[in-house]
Design a protein around this motif. Structure first.
Motif, PDB file in Angstrom:
ATOM      1  N   ILE A  87       0.840  -1.200   0.000  1.00 56.29           N
ATOM      2  CA  ILE A  87       0.000   0.000   0.000  1.00 56.29           C
ATOM      3  C   ILE A  87       0.878   1.255   0.000  1.00 56.29           C
ATOM      4  O   ILE A  87       0.641   2.206  -0.754  1.00 56.29           O
ATOM      5  CB  ILE A  87      -0.957   0.004   1.217  1.00 56.29           C
ATOM      6  CG1 ILE A  87      -2.012  -1.095   1.063  1.00 56.29           C
ATOM      7  CG2 ILE A  87      -1.617   1.364   1.394  1.00 56.29           C
ATOM      8  CD1 ILE A  87      -2.843  -1.351   2.310  1.00 56.29           C
ATOM      9  N   ALA A  88       1.908   1.234   0.848  1.00 50.99           N
ATOM     10  CA  ALA A  88       2.795   2.391   0.928  1.00 50.99           C
ATOM     11  C   ALA A  88       3.440   2.657  -0.436  1.00 50.99           C
ATOM     12  O   ALA A  88       3.491   3.801  -0.904  1.00 50.99           O
ATOM     13  CB  ALA A  88       3.870   2.152   1.984  1.00 50.99           C
ATOM     14  N   SER A 116       2.283   1.802  -3.284  1.00 45.24           N
ATOM     15  CA  SER A 116       1.236   2.250  -4.197  1.00 45.24           C
ATOM     16  C   SER A 116       0.982   3.752  -4.023  1.00 45.24           C
ATOM     17  O   SER A 116       0.832   4.486  -4.996  1.00 45.24           O
ATOM     18  CB  SER A 116      -0.027   1.427  -3.936  1.00 45.24           C
ATOM     19  OG  SER A 116      -1.183   2.145  -4.219  1.00 45.24           O
ATOM     20  N   VAL A 117       0.985   4.188  -2.776  1.00 47.72           N
ATOM     21  CA  VAL A 117       0.747   5.620  -2.521  1.00 47.72           C
ATOM     22  C   VAL A 117       1.941   6.453  -2.982  1.00 47.72           C
ATOM     23  O   VAL A 117       1.788   7.484  -3.643  1.00 47.72           O
ATOM     24  CB  VAL A 117       0.458   5.855  -1.020  1.00 47.72           C
ATOM     25  CG1 VAL A 117       0.429   7.339  -0.693  1.00 47.72           C
ATOM     26  CG2 VAL A 117      -0.859   5.189  -0.629  1.00 47.72           C
ATOM     27  N   ARG A 118       3.139   5.971  -2.683  1.00 48.20           N
ATOM     28  CA  ARG A 118       4.338   6.764  -2.996  1.00 48.20           C
ATOM     29  C   ARG A 118       4.725   6.705  -4.473  1.00 48.20           C
ATOM     30  O   ARG A 118       5.626   7.412  -4.910  1.00 48.20           O
ATOM     31  CB  ARG A 118       5.521   6.314  -2.132  1.00 48.20           C
ATOM     32  CG  ARG A 118       5.300   6.505  -0.643  1.00 48.20           C
ATOM     33  CD  ARG A 118       5.183   7.960  -0.243  1.00 48.20           C
ATOM     34  NE  ARG A 118       6.473   8.596  -0.061  1.00 48.20           N
ATOM     35  CZ  ARG A 118       6.635   9.912   0.081  1.00 48.20           C
ATOM     36  NH1 ARG A 118       5.588  10.722   0.031  1.00 48.20           N
ATOM     37  NH2 ARG A 118       7.839  10.412   0.239  1.00 48.20           N
ATOM     38  N   GLY A 128       2.064   6.617  -6.787  1.00 45.95           N
ATOM     39  CA  GLY A 128       0.888   7.109  -7.502  1.00 45.95           C
ATOM     40  C   GLY A 128       0.199   6.037  -8.323  1.00 45.95           C
ATOM     41  O   GLY A 128      -0.696   6.331  -9.112  1.00 45.95           O
ATOM     42  N   LEU A 129       0.600   4.774  -8.141  1.00 42.05           N
ATOM     43  CA  LEU A 129      -0.006   3.683  -8.911  1.00 42.05           C
ATOM     44  C   LEU A 129      -1.042   2.967  -8.054  1.00 42.05           C
ATOM     45  O   LEU A 129      -0.686   2.377  -7.031  1.00 42.05           O
ATOM     46  CB  LEU A 129       1.073   2.674  -9.341  1.00 42.05           C
ATOM     47  CG  LEU A 129       2.259   3.210 -10.129  1.00 42.05           C
ATOM     48  CD1 LEU A 129       3.336   2.129 -10.256  1.00 42.05           C
ATOM     49  CD2 LEU A 129       1.814   3.665 -11.510  1.00 42.05           C
ATOM     50  N   PRO A 130      -2.310   2.974  -8.451  1.00 44.82           N
ATOM     51  CA  PRO A 130      -3.292   2.219  -7.673  1.00 44.82           C
ATOM     52  C   PRO A 130      -2.905   0.743  -7.635  1.00 44.82           C
ATOM     53  O   PRO A 130      -2.433   0.195  -8.631  1.00 44.82           O
ATOM     54  CB  PRO A 130      -4.607   2.417  -8.442  1.00 44.82           C
ATOM     55  CG  PRO A 130      -4.389   3.625  -9.287  1.00 44.82           C
ATOM     56  CD  PRO A 130      -2.919   3.659  -9.601  1.00 44.82           C
ATOM     57  N   LEU A 131      -3.098   0.132  -6.481  1.00 48.96           N
ATOM     58  CA  LEU A 131      -2.700  -1.262  -6.300  1.00 48.96           C
ATOM     59  C   LEU A 131      -3.816  -2.198  -6.749  1.00 48.96           C
ATOM     60  O   LEU A 131      -4.967  -2.034  -6.343  1.00 48.96           O
ATOM     61  CB  LEU A 131      -2.364  -1.484  -4.817  1.00 48.96           C
ATOM     62  CG  LEU A 131      -2.086  -2.896  -4.317  1.00 48.96           C
ATOM     63  CD1 LEU A 131      -0.940  -3.525  -5.086  1.00 48.96           C
ATOM     64  CD2 LEU A 131      -1.740  -2.865  -2.836  1.00 48.96           C
TER      65      LEU A 131
END
Lengths: 336, 612
Positions: free
Chosen positions: B249-250, B252-254, B256-259
Motif C-alpha cells: 500500500i505504501a 502504491s501511494v508513494r 501514484g499507482l493504484p494497487l
C-alpha cells in the motif's frame, strides 16, 4: 479540431503474415474498416490476443496491442479492465485458444461480464500447429492428431457462452461484408462482455468448412437469420421456420404448414436465456442450417461498474498523513 | 507459602488447545499485553491444516507461542518454558518440545477418561510419573469458569465453556505480571452486543488472574523487565502478512499507482488477499481470480494499464504462474509476484514453513528469463521487502519475485513504524505523448536498461508487445538470431544491473567463520550467532535480502573467510547458487522439517564450523 478517422489510422506497419486466402484477412479488413465508426482514437483501443494464427491480429492493428499467451487473453484483458475504464478492449482468439486451453478464463470473463469484446475465430481446426483437431472439430474428423477420426464431441461456442451467463452473444461469418460489421457494431455498443463467434475459413487445414454459410448462393438455405422482434424464418422464400413444439422444445418446421402462433419470434433481450440457448442447439453448424446473428443482448451492469473510478479517487485521496494513520492503526506504544 | 518474584531475561510461553479452544485469541491478547509492558517479542502461531481435525486428538491441536525478553530477540524460541495445555491432546502434542524443568499448566477438568483415550493416553499422565521432569500445575479451569459465571443472568452453558481460554489467559497474565486491562477493553468491545457473553468472558479473565493472586497454587511469579536496547520510536505488533500488505500500500501511494492484487486462495498466502480486500478505502482493488494463472494474468494486465499489478501465492501456485511470469519478462512490464513459501513439493505440508522455492524463483521458467528476487527476513522486514520489490519492478520494468514464507506470514514482532514521508518516492516515469514525426520505439532503453512504459490511452505511442521475440529498439517481431542473442543479453544485463546494496558483515575480530543466511532464517541465525559469541568465540554474520542480483561485494566477503556456513530450510539451495556463482566451497546447514531453524541447532552447527 475534429479529425475523421479512417481505416488507415488502424493499420499498423507490421507485415501481415497469414496464409494466402486465410479468413483472418477479411476479418482484419472488416475490423479496420469498422473501427473509425466507433469514433474512438486508436490510442484508446487495445487488442489482446492469445496464441494461434488469430493471435497475430494485435500486431496488425495500429492500436495498443498485447499478444499474450495461450488462452490467457481474457485474464489479461480482465486485469486491464480492473485498472482502466477509459479504454475499448478487444480480444481476438481462436477456437483452440479460447475453448481448450483458455476455456476457464473465457467462462469467467463471460460470467463476470467484464467490459471487453471477444472476437472468437472458429475454423474448427488447429492451424498454427498444422492441423490437429480443435474443440470445435466434428466427431469423426480425420486430422493429423486424429487419424482414426475425432473421438471428442465438439463444443458449440454460442451454447457455451450462453450457459456461462454471457450477456451478449452473436455469430457471424468471415466473408460477409455486411453481417460481420453489423455484429461488430452491436458488440461494441454492448456494455459488458460481448462474444462474437466468427465462422472462419482455414484454406490450408480445413478448407471450405463453412462454405455452406459463407457462400452467397447457399446462404439463404443454410442460414437461420436471427433478428430481434422478428419471426425466425429462413430459406429463399422464408419457407422454413423455427417453431415451438408442443412439448416446449424448439424445432425446425415448414412455414406453410406450421401454426403461425407457434413460430418463434426472436427475443434477444429477454432476461431468461433459455430460448436463446435452445436456438443455439438448432441446426448443424457443419452442414446447415446455422443460426446467425445476435442470440442474446441483455443490458446488465458490467464487472466492477464504477470501481475503477472509485478506487482511483480513493487512491488519490491518500497522502502521507493517511498512510501514517494506516501504519499506526491498532495498538501502538512509544519507546523513548 | 511465600510469594516470590523471579527476574528473568526471557521467557517462552506456548498456549495449546483444541482448534476452536481460542488459543490464537488468548495468544494474541497475551502478545498485546506483553508489547504494552515494553518487552521485545516474537510470536509463532501454529494450527492444523484441516479445517476441523477430530476434536480432542493431537492432529487437531492449535498452538500459539510467544517469546518475550528484556532485550532484542530474534526468534519465537526453540523450547517453551511454559506450556498451557487445555486438554490431554494438547499436552501430548507439545510435551516433547519442552525442556526439563519447564512449567505445565493443565486444564484438569479436560483430563477425562474419554479425552485421555482420544489423545492416546492409556492412563492419565497427571497421575503417573511421566511428567516428573516438569513442574505441573493442575487447574480445574472449566469448573472455575462455571463458578465465576454463576451470578451472571442469562449465562448459557456453551458460552461459559468457551470462556476457558480467557481464564487461562488471566492466569498466565498474572504469572508473568502482564496487565489485563487491554483484554478487558477488547472483551467489552467484542461482545458489546450481548451483556451476558461479555460478563462471562470478563469474569473468566478476572477469575484466572485472581486464581493466581489468591490460591497460591503457583508460588512464583516471573518478571521480565522492559527491553532497553530498542531503538526509540513508535511501535506496533505486526505479522508478516500485515507488513507485506502495508508495504504494498505504501509503495502504491508513494508511486501514484493504484494497487491491483489478483490472487487465488491458497494457504498461507490467502491472508494477504483477505487483508488487502479490506483496503478499498485506500484505493486497493483486489480480484479473486478463477485460478493461479488468471491471477498472474490479471495482475499483469493491470500493470499494462498503469496500475501496480501484484499477485500473491504459495508454492504450488507459483508453478502455475510460471508461464505468465515468463511473459512479463518478455513484455518488460512491472509485476510483483509474492511467494509465501511453504513445505513442498506439490501440496506438501500447507501449514508448515520452508525456504525451498529459491531455485524456482531464480530459474523456474523456460528460456533465458532472469528476474530480480528479494527475500524478507523478519515479519516487520516484509514491509521493506515489499516496498523494495515494487521499487525495482517499477524502475526496471520487470517482474520481481518477493519470497516470504509461512513462518514470516504468521509470526509477529514489534515493528518500528516508519514515517510515510521518509519513504522514497517511486517515479513510474510513464512515456510522454508520442512525437507525430517519429516512430515510437517500444524497446528503446533508459539508463537502467528499462524500456518505456507507454500506457494505453497515451496518444502517439501505440505499440504492440507480446511473447514473441522483438527486434531491439523498434519492437517488431523478430526471428533474427543475432537480435535474439542481443535481446537476451539486454534483458539479463538489466536485471544484473539492478542496484543492490552491499552485504553488511557483522563480525568479531579474528572471526574465520562466516554464517550467511537469507530469508526468514534471519532471526534464528542471529540468535545462534549470539549464543556462540556469548561463549567468547568470534564469528562473522551476514544476511542476504537480495537473491538476484546478489550484492556485488558478496564474492569478496565469501572469499575472505576461512569457511562459510549457509543455514537454510531446504536442502541447500542458496549454497548451490553460491558455489556455482563464486566457486567457494560453502558448507550447508540444511533442515527440511517444515519447521523454522532453532537457535540451539545453529549454535551447534557454528561451533562445529569454528572447530573445523
Amino acid at each position: 479540431m475534429t479529425t475523421t478517422l479512417t481505416k488507415a489510422d488502424f493499420q499498423s506497419s507490421q507485415e501481415t503474415r497469414w496464409c494466402p486466402g486465410c479468413g483472418d484477412y477479411s476479418i482484419l479488413a472488416a475490423v479496420q474498416s469498422f473501427m473509425p465508426e466507433l469514433g474512438i482514437p486508436p490510442e484508446r483501443i487495445v487488442f489482446v490476443t492469445g496464441i494461434g494464427c488469430a493471435g497475430r491480429f494485435s500486431y496488425y492493428m495500429n492500436t495498443y496491442g498485447v499478444h499474450a499467451i495461450h488462452g490467457r487473453a481474457p485474464a489479461i484483458a480482465t486485469g486491464l479492465a480492473a485498472a482502466r475504464d477509459d479504454l475499448s478492449v478487444w480480444i481476438v482468439s481462436g477456437d483452440g485458444d479460447a475453448l481448450s486451453i483458455g476455456g476457464n478464463h473465457l467462462i469467467h470473463a463471460l460470467r463476470r461480464n467484464v467490459p471487453i469484446k471477444i472476437l472468437l475465430f472458429n475454423n474448427r481446426i488447429y492451424g498454427l500447429t498444422k492441423g490437429q483437431a480443435s474443440p470445435t472439430s466434428e466427431l469423426g474428423k480425420i486430422t493429423r492428431s486424429t487419424p482414426r477420426g475425432n473421438q471428442d464431441p465438439p463444443v458449440d461456442v454460442v451454447s457455451l457462452a450462453i450457459g456461462a451467463g454471457a450477456t451478449f452473444v452473436a455469430r457471424t461469418v468471415d466473408r460477409d461484408k455486411q453481417h460481420l460489421p453489423a455484429m461488430l457494431r452491436a458488440a461494441a455498443e454492448h456494455r459488458g462482455t460481448a462474444l462474437v463467434e466468427i465462422l472462419q475459413n482455414c484454406p490450408v487445414f480445413n478448407d471450405g468448412a463453412f462454405d455452406h454459410v459463407a457462400d452467397k448462393q447457399q446462404a439463404a438455405e443454410h442460414r437461420i437469420p436471427l433478428q430481434h422482434g422478428k419471426p425466425v424464418v429462413f430459406g429463399a422464400e422464408g419457407e422454413r421456420c423455427v417453431v415451438r413444439a408442443p412439448d416446449g422444445r424448439l424445432a425446425l418446421g415448414e412455414t406453410a404448414t406450421a401454426d403461425p402462433a407457434s413460430i418463434v419470434v426472436h427475443d434477444a433481450r429477454g432476461e431468461d436465456p433459455s430460448v436463446a440457448f435452445a436456438l443455439s442447439r438448432l441446426g448443424d453448424i457443419g452442414a446447415g442450417p446455422v443460426p446467425l446473428g445476435i442470440f442474446r443482448s441483455v443490458d446488465a451492469a458490467p464487472w466492477g461498474d464504477g470501481l475503477v473510478a472509485a478506487s482511483r479517487e480513493a487512491h488519490q485521496g491518500v497522502g502521507t498523513a493517511e498512510l501514517d494513520a494506516l501504519f499506526r492503526a491498532g495498538d501502538t506504544w512509544n519507546v523513548a | 507459602m511465600d510469594r516470590t518474584t523471579e527476574e528473568r531475561e526471557r521467557v517462552i510461553v506456548r498456549f495449546a488447545g483444541d482448534s476452536g479452544d481460542g488459543m490464537q485469541l488468548a495468544g494474541g491478547q497475551f502478545t498485546a499485553a506483553t508489547a504494552a509492558v515494553g518487552n521485545d517479542l516474537v510470536t509463532l502461531p501454529d494450527f492444523p491444516a484441516e479445517i476441523r481435525a477430530p476434536a480432542g486428538t493431537p492432529a487437531g491441536v492449535s498452538s500459539f507461542q510467544i517469546h518475550f525478553a528484556n532485550r532484542d530477540i530474534a526468534t519465537p524460541g526453540d523450547t517453551p518454558n511454559l506450556l498451557v495445555a487445555m486438554n490431554p491432546a494438547a499436552l501430548r502434542a507439545n510435551v516433547s518440545q519442552l525442556e526439563p524443568g519447564a512449567g505445565i499448566v493443565v486444564n484438569e477438568d479436560a483430563f477425562t477418561k474419554r479425552n485421555l483415550l482420544k489423545a492416546g493416553y492409556e492412563a492419565s499422565p497427571l497421575d503417573d510419573d511421566s511428567l516428573d521432569r516438569f513442574q505441573v500445575w493442575r487447574v480445574p479451569m472449566t469448573t472455575m469458569c462455571q463458578r465465576a459465571a454463576e451470578a451472571i443472568e442469562g449465562a448459557a452453558t456453551r458460552d461459559v465453556q468457551k470462556s476457558r481460554n480467557l481464564f487461562a489467559l488471566g492466569l498466565i497474565c498474572w504469572m508473568y505480571d502482564r496487565p489485563i486491562d487491554g483484554t478487558e477493553r477488547w472483551i467489552s468491545d467484542k461482545f458489546a452486543a450481548s451483556e451476558a457473553v461479555r460478563d462471562i468472558n470478563l469474569a473468566a479473565l478476572r477469575a484466572g488472574w485472581n486464581f493466581g493472586e489468591t490460591t497460591e497454587v503457583i508460588g512464583t511469579r516471573v518478571h521480565v523487565a522492559p527491553a532497553t536496547d530498542v531503538r526509540p520510536g513508535t511501535y506496533r505488533n505486526i505479522n508478516g502478512t500485515q507488513a507485506t500488505s502495508l508495504g504494498l500500500i505504501a509503495a502504491s501511494v508513494r508511486s501514484g499507482l493504484p494497487l491491483c492484487l489478483a490472487a487465488y486462495p491458497i494457504t498461507p498466502a490467502s491472508d494477504l488477499l483477505h487483508d488487502l480486500a479490506r483496503r478499498r478505502d485506500v484505493g486497493v482493488r483486489t480480484v479473486q481470480a478463477e485460478d493461479e494463472i488468471a491471477a498472474a494474468g490479471i495482475a499483469l494486465g493491470a500493470s499494462y494499464g498503469g496500475a501496480l499489478g501484484v499477485t500473491a501465492t504459495s508454492g504450488p501456485g507459483m508453478d502455475l504462474k510460471a508461464e505468465t511470469i515468463g511473459l512479463a519478462v518478455m513484455l518488460e512490464l512491472p509485476l510483483v509476484i509474492i511467494d509465501v513459501q511453504r513445505a513442498g513439493p506439490s501440496t506438501g505440508m500447507p501449514t508448515k514453513t520452508e525456504q525451498s522455492d529459491l531455485l524456482m524463483a531464480l530459474h523456474g521458467r523456460h528460456g533465458e528469463s532472469p528476474l530480480p528476487v528479494v527475500a524478507a527476513s523478519t515479519p516487520g522486514n516484509c514491509f521493506d521487502a515489499a516496498y523494495e520489490a515494487v521499487q525495482i519492478a517499477v524502475q526496471y520494468r520487470t517482474p520481481v519475485i518477493l519470497l516470504t514464507d509461512l513462518f514470516l506470514a504468521n509470526s509477529s514482532e514489534p515493528w518500528r513504524v516508519p514515517s510515510a514521508a521518509d519513504l522514497p518516492v517511486i517515479d513510474p516515469g510513464f512515456a510522454p505523448p508520442g512525437d507525430p514525426d517519429s516512430a515510437f520505439l517500444p524497446y528503446a532503453r533508459d539508463e537502467h536498461g528499462a524500456r518505456p512504459w507507454a500506457l494505453p490511452g497515451n496518444p502517439g505511442t501505440q505499440h504492440q508487445i507480446g511473447g514473441l521475440e522483438k527486434a531491439d529498439v523498434v519492437g517488431s517481431i523478430s526471428y533474427d538470431p543475432v537480435n535474439h542473442a542481443r535481446m537476451t543479453a539486454l534483458r539479463a544485463a538489466k536485471v544484473a544491473g539492478v542496484a543492490v546494496p552491499d552485504v553488511v558483515v557483522d563480525t568479531d575480530p579474528g572471526a574465520e567463520v562466516l554464517v550467511l543466511g537469507w530469508g526468514s532464517s534471519a532471526g534464528a541465525v542471529r540468535a545462534g550467532v549470539r549464543r556462540v559469541r556469548q561463549r567468547g568465540l568470534p564469528v562473522a554474520h551476514a544476511h542476504l535480502h537480495h537473491l538476484n542480483p546478489l550484492p556485488s561485494n558478496l564474492g569478496e566477503v565469501l572469499r575472505s573467510h576461512r569457511s562459510v556456513l549457509v543455514p537454510e530450510m531446504n536442502s541447500g539451495q542458496l549454497a548451490r547458487v553460491l558455489r556455482a556463482e563464486y566457486l567457494v566451497d560453502v558448507h550447508s546447514h540444511s533442515k527440511v522439517e517444515g519447521r523454522p531453524l532453532f537457535a540451539a541447532e545453529l549454535e551447534d552447527a557454528i561451533l562445529k564450523e569454528i572447530e573445523g
